[in-house]
Write an enzyme that holds these catalytic residues in place. Structure first.
Site, PDB file in Angstrom:
ATOM      1  N   LYS A 107       0.836  -1.199   0.000  1.00  0.00           N
ATOM      2  CA  LYS A 107       0.000   0.000   0.000  1.00  0.00           C
ATOM      3  C   LYS A 107       0.880   1.263   0.000  1.00  0.00           C
ATOM      4  CE  LYS A 107      -3.809  -2.381   2.402  1.00  0.00           C
ATOM      5  NZ  LYS A 107      -4.708  -2.381   3.599  1.00  0.00           N
TER       6      LYS A 107
ATOM      7  N   PHE B 271     -15.578   4.126   8.010  1.00  0.00           N
ATOM      8  CA  PHE B 271     -14.214   4.473   7.586  1.00  0.00           C
ATOM      9  C   PHE B 271     -13.997   4.296   6.085  1.00  0.00           C
ATOM     10  CE2 PHE B 271     -14.255   0.051   9.154  1.00  0.00           C
ATOM     11  CZ  PHE B 271     -13.774  -0.637   8.060  1.00  0.00           C
TER      12      PHE B 271
ATOM     13  N   ARG C  68      -1.079 -14.214   4.521  1.00  0.00           N
ATOM     14  CA  ARG C  68      -1.869 -13.594   5.607  1.00  0.00           C
ATOM     15  C   ARG C  68      -1.097 -13.676   6.923  1.00  0.00           C
ATOM     16  NH1 ARG C  68      -6.603 -10.453   4.843  1.00  0.00           N
ATOM     17  NH2 ARG C  68      -7.448 -11.174   6.827  1.00  0.00           N
TER      18      ARG C  68
ATOM     19  N   THR D 128      -5.489  -7.434  10.845  1.00  0.00           N
ATOM     20  CA  THR D 128      -5.960  -6.218  10.172  1.00  0.00           C
ATOM     21  C   THR D 128      -5.601  -4.958  10.956  1.00  0.00           C
ATOM     22  OG1 THR D 128      -7.811  -7.488   9.291  1.00  0.00           O
ATOM     23  CG2 THR D 128      -8.035  -5.080   9.286  1.00  0.00           C
TER      24      THR D 128
ATOM     25  N   ARG E 277       2.439  -6.006   9.396  1.00  0.00           N
ATOM     26  CA  ARG E 277       1.549  -4.957   9.914  1.00  0.00           C
ATOM     27  C   ARG E 277       1.919  -4.572  11.346  1.00  0.00           C
ATOM     28  NH1 ARG E 277      -4.217  -7.308   7.577  1.00  0.00           N
ATOM     29  NH2 ARG E 277      -4.196  -6.187   5.578  1.00  0.00           N
TER      30      ARG E 277
ATOM     31  N   ASN F 114      -1.962  -0.117   7.283  1.00  0.00           N
ATOM     32  CA  ASN F 114      -1.396  -1.425   7.619  1.00  0.00           C
ATOM     33  C   ASN F 114      -0.514  -2.024   6.515  1.00  0.00           C
ATOM     34  OD1 ASN F 114      -3.461  -2.135   5.928  1.00  0.00           O
ATOM     35  ND2 ASN F 114      -4.666  -3.230   7.471  1.00  0.00           N
TER      36      ASN F 114
ATOM     37  N   HIS G 121      -1.775  -5.465   1.683  1.00  0.00           N
ATOM     38  CA  HIS G 121      -3.038  -6.195   1.529  1.00  0.00           C
ATOM     39  C   HIS G 121      -2.707  -7.622   1.134  1.00  0.00           C
ATOM     40  CE1 HIS G 121      -7.062  -7.338   0.205  1.00  0.00           C
ATOM     41  NE2 HIS G 121      -6.454  -7.922  -0.815  1.00  0.00           N
TER      42      HIS G 121
END
Ligand code: DAT
Ligand code: MG
Length: 166
Positions: free
Chosen positions: A10, A58, A91, A97, A108, A122, A125
């Site tokens: 990100k 959000f 993951r 998250t 993260r 974070n 993805h």
């Protein structure tokens, strides 16, 4: 099970110069990179990617964030990773998250933050399950951008306008 998963670095991950670090961690999984590109994220793409969150308070900030509006980096790095248990492996490396709840050694947990405005920055993805992976990979990549045939394709005759080099 052999599977594929969408990974996005990100805008905060790019701005914090974490690309090399993240690619190194991901390479330790022994998964293969099947596709990779830098993408300027349109509002349309962002909203489609996160459409299941459109009723959340959000949502607007999330769309601005993934478009890079908070990091003057209007881009993300999009990749498809492929191999044994790809979804769970990525993951796991990404972490929870909420970056404050994520394991401290996860990507993260180590590099994410929650802004005073409540945005979860974070860093990365990773697709949550195989259905989401299929939806997301098909959203972010065209078949010819991926080195394996992961999902069925068909040939269509198209005469559409497209940009070419002059
Ligand atoms: P994940 O990215 O771990 O799959 P998700 O799909 O539920 O999590 O949410 C997508 C993104 O939305 C997530 O990476 C950060 C943001 N988000 C989720 N829950 C949030 C919350 N309660 N407050 C702020 N941002 C949130
Ligand atoms: Mg998700």
């Amino acid at each position: 099970m052999i599977e594929q998963t969408l990974v996005l670095i990100k805008p905060d991950g790019l701005k914090k110069s974490l690309t090399g670090n993240i690619l190194t961690r991901l390479s330790e999984t022994k998964l293969e990179i099947a596709a990779a590109k830098i993408v300027r994220v349109s509002r349309e793409l962002a909203m489609e990617h996160y459409k299941y969150l459109s009723d959340k308070p959000f949502f607007n900030e999330l769309i601005d964030y993934i478009q890079g509006k908070y990091h003057d980096r209007r881009k993300v790095m999009a990749m498809v990773y492929w191999g044994e248990n790809a979804i769970e492996k990525v993951r796991g490396l990404a972490g929870a998250t909420n970056p404050e709840e994520a394991d401290a050694t996860s990507i993260r947990g180590a590099f994410g933050r929650i802004t005073t405005g409540g945005v979860y920055e974070n860093v990365i993805h990773a697709s949550a399950n195989s259905g989401e992976a299929e939806r997301e990979i098909k959203l972010w990549f065209q078949p010819d951008e991926i080195v394996f045939e992961m999902y069925p394709t068909k040939i269509i005759e198209a005469m559409t306008a497209r940009r070419v080099w002059v």
